[in-house]
Write a protein that holds these residues in place. Structure first.
Motif, PDB file in Angstrom:
ATOM      1  N   ALA A 107     -10.293   9.227   0.950  1.00  0.00           N
ATOM      2  CA  ALA A 107      -9.930   7.894   1.440  1.00  0.00           C
ATOM      3  C   ALA A 107     -10.987   7.359   2.404  1.00  0.00           C
ATOM      4  CB  ALA A 107      -8.568   7.942   2.118  1.00  0.00           C
ATOM      5  N   VAL A 108     -11.522   8.235   3.257  1.00  0.00           N
ATOM      6  CA  VAL A 108     -12.539   7.833   4.229  1.00  0.00           C
ATOM      7  C   VAL A 108     -13.761   7.248   3.523  1.00  0.00           C
ATOM      8  CG1 VAL A 108     -14.225   8.706   5.913  1.00  0.00           C
ATOM      9  CG2 VAL A 108     -11.835   9.397   6.076  1.00  0.00           C
ATOM     10  N   PHE A 109     -14.150   7.847   2.396  1.00  0.00           N
ATOM     11  CA  PHE A 109     -15.311   7.356   1.649  1.00  0.00           C
ATOM     12  C   PHE A 109     -15.135   5.886   1.278  1.00  0.00           C
ATOM     13  CE2 PHE A 109     -17.276   6.382  -2.453  1.00  0.00           C
ATOM     14  CZ  PHE A 109     -18.608   6.666  -2.179  1.00  0.00           C
ATOM     15  N   PHE A 110     -13.991   5.537   0.712  1.00  0.00           N
ATOM     16  CA  PHE A 110     -13.773   4.169   0.247  1.00  0.00           C
ATOM     17  C   PHE A 110     -13.522   3.205   1.404  1.00  0.00           C
ATOM     18  CE2 PHE A 110     -12.701   6.638  -3.607  1.00  0.00           C
ATOM     19  CZ  PHE A 110     -13.565   6.013  -4.498  1.00  0.00           C
ATOM     20  N   PHE A 111     -12.833   3.658   2.436  1.00  0.00           N
ATOM     21  CA  PHE A 111     -12.648   2.806   3.613  1.00  0.00           C
ATOM     22  C   PHE A 111     -13.987   2.497   4.282  1.00  0.00           C
ATOM     23  CE2 PHE A 111      -8.040   4.207   4.105  1.00  0.00           C
ATOM     24  CZ  PHE A 111      -7.528   2.938   3.907  1.00  0.00           C
ATOM     25  N   ASP A 148       0.835  -1.206   0.000  1.00  0.00           N
ATOM     26  CA  ASP A 148       0.000   0.000   0.000  1.00  0.00           C
ATOM     27  C   ASP A 148       0.868   1.255   0.000  1.00  0.00           C
ATOM     28  OD1 ASP A 148      -2.378  -1.280  -0.096  1.00  0.00           O
ATOM     29  OD2 ASP A 148      -3.045  -0.784   1.924  1.00  0.00           O
ATOM     30  N   ARG A 149       1.814   1.301   0.930  1.00  0.00           N
ATOM     31  CA  ARG A 149       2.650   2.506   1.076  1.00  0.00           C
ATOM     32  C   ARG A 149       3.601   2.668  -0.106  1.00  0.00           C
ATOM     33  NH1 ARG A 149       3.916   3.440   7.502  1.00  0.00           N
ATOM     34  NH2 ARG A 149       1.725   3.457   8.140  1.00  0.00           N
ATOM     35  N   ALA A 200      -7.652   2.306  -0.878  1.00  0.00           N
ATOM     36  CA  ALA A 200      -8.634   2.149   0.204  1.00  0.00           C
ATOM     37  C   ALA A 200      -9.766   1.222  -0.222  1.00  0.00           C
ATOM     38  CB  ALA A 200      -9.189   3.519   0.602  1.00  0.00           C
ATOM     39  N   LEU A 201     -10.246   1.368  -1.473  1.00  0.00           N
ATOM     40  CA  LEU A 201     -11.322   0.513  -1.977  1.00  0.00           C
ATOM     41  C   LEU A 201     -10.867  -0.936  -2.072  1.00  0.00           C
ATOM     42  CD1 LEU A 201     -14.167   0.215  -3.111  1.00  0.00           C
ATOM     43  CD2 LEU A 201     -13.262   0.804  -5.380  1.00  0.00           C
TER      44      LEU A 201
END
Length: 532
Positions: free
Chosen positions: A351-355, A248-249, A409-410
Motif C-alpha cells: 500500500a505504501v508503494f502506491f500511496f 474505500d473501507r 491506494a493508487l
C-alpha cells in the motif's frame, strides 16, 4: 515573508511537530500498557469520538477561513476592526460550544446507543459517564482553532506549533497516575485538562500579538458573516472525503484479511512527511498569501505560490522515493511486532508503494488550495474536492480487481493528481501565468537528485543486508538509520551539484542559527565571567 524567515518558521514547526508526534506515540503506548484492550479502554475511545470528530472538521475549517478574513478586515478597516472580528468569533464559539455541551450531556445515552451499538450493561454506563466528562473538550478545541488561526495570521507560528507538546505530556501523566488511583475516569479528566493546556501555551504569543479580549458579539460584523459563508464549502468537501473513505473501507472489507489495516497503516506512514514538513511550509506561507490577496497583489501572490510549490517539490519527491525504495524495512521496523506479522508488513508495504506515488500531488494540493482560500474562494476547491472523490470512487472499482488494496491506494494517488492539475489550470486562468517554467525547472532537477539518491540507497541497503542477512529489530533499525542518513547526504550533494536554490537558503538559515547560538553562549559566558 522573506525566505530566511520562512525557513526559520518552518523549522520551528517541523521540530515541534516531530516532538509532538513522538510524545503522541508514547501516549498511545502508555494507554495500551496501563489499561490494555479492556472495556475501560473501549469506552474511553468511543467517548472521545464526539468531541474529536466534531472539531477535527470544524476546527480545521475555522482556522483555515479565519486567516484571509482577518487579514482583509485589518487591511480594510484597521487593527481595531480585526480585534472586534476575532472577539466576536471567540465569544460566538464559546456560546455555541457551551450549548452543545449541555445538549450533549443530556443526550449522552442516545449518543452512546448510536455510536456504540454493541456495548452492553456496565460498558454502556461507563461510556455515558465518560462522554459527559469529555464533552467540555469541544470548547477548548474550538477556541484553540480560532486562536491558532489568529496567531498564524499575525505570523506568530511558534506558540501554535507547541500546543501538542503539553497536551501529550499531561495525557501521559494522567494515564500513568490514573492507572493506579482513579482508573479511566482520571484519564478523561486529564484529557480535558490537556486540551485546556493548548490555550494556556498560546497565552504568551497572544500577549506579544497584543490581543485584547472583549466580551462582545457583533452580529453585523462583515468578517463574521464572511466566515459563515466560507466555512460551509469546506465542511461539504470534508464530508465528501468521508464518503470516499467509507467506500474505500467497504471495498477493502471484501479483500484478504488485513487489507483495511494495511491501507490504514500505509496511509498514516505516507502522510507523515506531509503532516510534518509540507504542512510546516503551507502554514507559514498561508498568512503571506492572505496579505498579498488582500492587497490585490497578484504578482506577489504568484511569486509566493511558486516559492511554496518549489519548497514542496524539494521536500516531497526525495521523501516519496525514500519511502518507495525502503518501504519494506521501514514498515517492518515501525510496525512488525506482536500480531503484526511478516504478511501484514508485506501488505502494508504494498500500500505504501502506491500511496507514495501520490505524495507530490497531495503536497501541491495543500499549497494551491491555500491560494484559493487566501482569495476567499472556498467554493472552487470544494467542487474540485468533490470531483476528486468521485474520480477516486470510480477508480476504486476499476483498480481493486487487478491490484487488490494497492488499487485503492493508487486510486487515491491518481485522484489527487487529477485534482491538483485542475486546480492549477483554473488558477492560471484567474491570475495569469503561474511560473510554470520555474516549477518545471525545480521538478526535473529534484527528480534527478532524488533518482541518484534512490539508486545509492538501494545499493547501500543491498550491501548492508548482504553483510547481515537476518538482523534482529535493533540491528535492522540501526541499518535503516544508516541508509536514511546516507540518502540525505546523497540528496544534499546531488542538489548542490544541480544548483537547487532551496538548498542554499536552508544552509544559510542553519549557518545563521549556529552563529546566533555561539554569540548567545559567548554573551552568557561573558556575563558569568563579569559576575565572578
Amino acid at each position: 515573508m522573506k525566505k530566511e524567515q520562512l525557513f526559520k518558521a518552518a523549522g520551528i514547526i517541523t521540530v515541534a511537530s516531530i516532538l509532538s508526534k513522538v510524545l503522541g506515540f508514547f501516549r498511545e503506548t502508555a494507554l495500551a500498557g496501563v489499561f490494555g484492550a479492556t472495556t475501560a479502554t473501549d469506552a474511553y475511545l468511543v467517548a472521545t469520538i464526539i468531541p474529536w470528530m466534531l472539531f477535527s472538521v470544524v476546527g480545521t475549517a475555522l482556522s483555515t477561513t479565519l486567516i484571509p478574513v482577518f487579514t482583509q478586515r485589518v487591511h480594510d478597516e484597521g487593527e481595531e476592526a480585526g480585534q472586534r472580528f476575532i472577539n466576536t468569533l471567540v465569544n460566538f464559539i464559546l456560546l455555541f460550544c457551551l450549548v452543545m455541551v449541555i445538549v450533549g450531556a443530556f443526550g449522552a445515552p442516545w449518543i452512546v446507543k448510536i455510536v456504540a451499538r454493541g456495548f452492553q450493561g456496565e460498558a454502556v454506563n461507563l461510556t455515558i459517564t465518560l462522554t459527559r466528562l469529555l464533552l467540555p473538550m469541544m470548547v477548548f478545541l474550538a477556541l484553540t482553532a480560532v486562536l491558532t488561526g489568529y496567531l498564524q495570521a499575525e505570523e506568530r507560528f511558534t506558540w501554535p506549533a507547541l500546543v501538542g507538546i503539553p497536551f501529550n505530556v499531561i495525557m501521559i501523566l494522567a494515564i500513568i497516575i490514573s492507572g493506579k488511583s482513579f482508573g479511566i475516569i482520571g484519564v478523561a479528566v486529564g484529557s480535558v485538562l490537556a486540551t485546556a493546556s493548548q490555550i494556556l501555551i498560546m497565552l504568551p504569543g497572544l500577549k506579544r500579538a497584543k490581543y485584547r479580549y472583549r466580551l462582545v458579539i457583533d452580529w453585523k460584523d462583515p468578517g463574521f458573516h464572511q466566515v459563515g459563508k466560507l466555512i460551509v464549502p469546506i465542511l461539504l468537501a470534508t464530508g465528501a472525503g468521508q464518503i470516499g473513505l467509507i467506500v474505500d473501507r467497504m471495498l477493502a472489507s471484501g479483500l484478504a484479511e488485513g487489507s483495511i489495516s494495511a491501507l490504514n497503516f500505509g496511509a498514516r506512514l505516507t502522510q507523515l512527511p506531509l503532516g510534518i514538513f509540507v504542512m510546516a511550509v503551507t502554514t507559514v506561507l498561508y498568512p503571506t498569501f492572505s496579505q498579498l490577496a488582500a492587497d490585490n497583489n497578484m504578482h506577489g501572490l504568484r511569486r509566493a505560490m511558486v516559492a511554496g510549490v518549489r519548497a514542496s517539490i524539494f521536500l516531497t519527491i526525495p521523501m516519496a522515493v525514500g519511502l518507495i525504495v525502503l518501504r519494506d524495512p521501514i514498515v517492518r521496523v515501525l510496525f512488525e511486532r506482536g500480531a503484526f506479522d511478516p504478511q501484514a508488513t508485506e501488505m502494508t508495504a504494498y500500500a505504501v508503494f502506491f500511496f507514495s506515488l501520490g505524495l507530490l500531488p497531495m503536497a501541491l494540493r495543500e499549497v494551491i488550495s491555500r491560494v484559493y482560500f487566501a482569495m476567499q474562494d472556498t467554493f472552487t476547491p470544494m467542487m474540485l474536492g468533490i470531483a476528486a472523490v468521485a474520480v477516486n470512487i470510480i477508480l476504486n472499482f476499476i483498480l481493486v480487481g487487478p491490484l487488490a488494496h494497492g488499487g485503492l491506494a493508487l486510486a487515491t494517488s491518481i485522484a489527487s493528481l487529477v485534482a491538483v492539475i485542475i486546480l492549477f489550470a483554473v488558477l492560471r486562468r484567474r491570475v495569469g501565468g503561474l511560473g510554470g517554467l520555474e516549477m518545471w525547472d525545480s521538478f526535473w532537477r529534484v527528480s534527478l537528485a532524488s533518482a541518484v539518491m534512490g539508486g545509492g540507497v538501494v545499493a547501500l541497503w543491498r550491501f548492508l543486508t548482504g553483510l547481515y542477512p537476518a538482523p534482529g529489530f535493533f540491528l535492522e533499525a540501526g541499518l535503516l538509520t544508516v541508509a536514511i542518513c546516507a540518502g540525505v547526504v546523497i540528496y544534499t550533494v546531488a542538489s548542490y551539484l544541480l544548483g537547487l536554490p532551496e538548498l542554499k537558503v536552508g544552509f544559510d538559515y542553519v549557518s545563521k542559527a549556529i552563529k546566533h547560538l555561539f554569540k548567545r553562549q559567548k554573551k552568557v559566558a561573558g556575563e558569568k565571567w563579569g559576575q565572578a
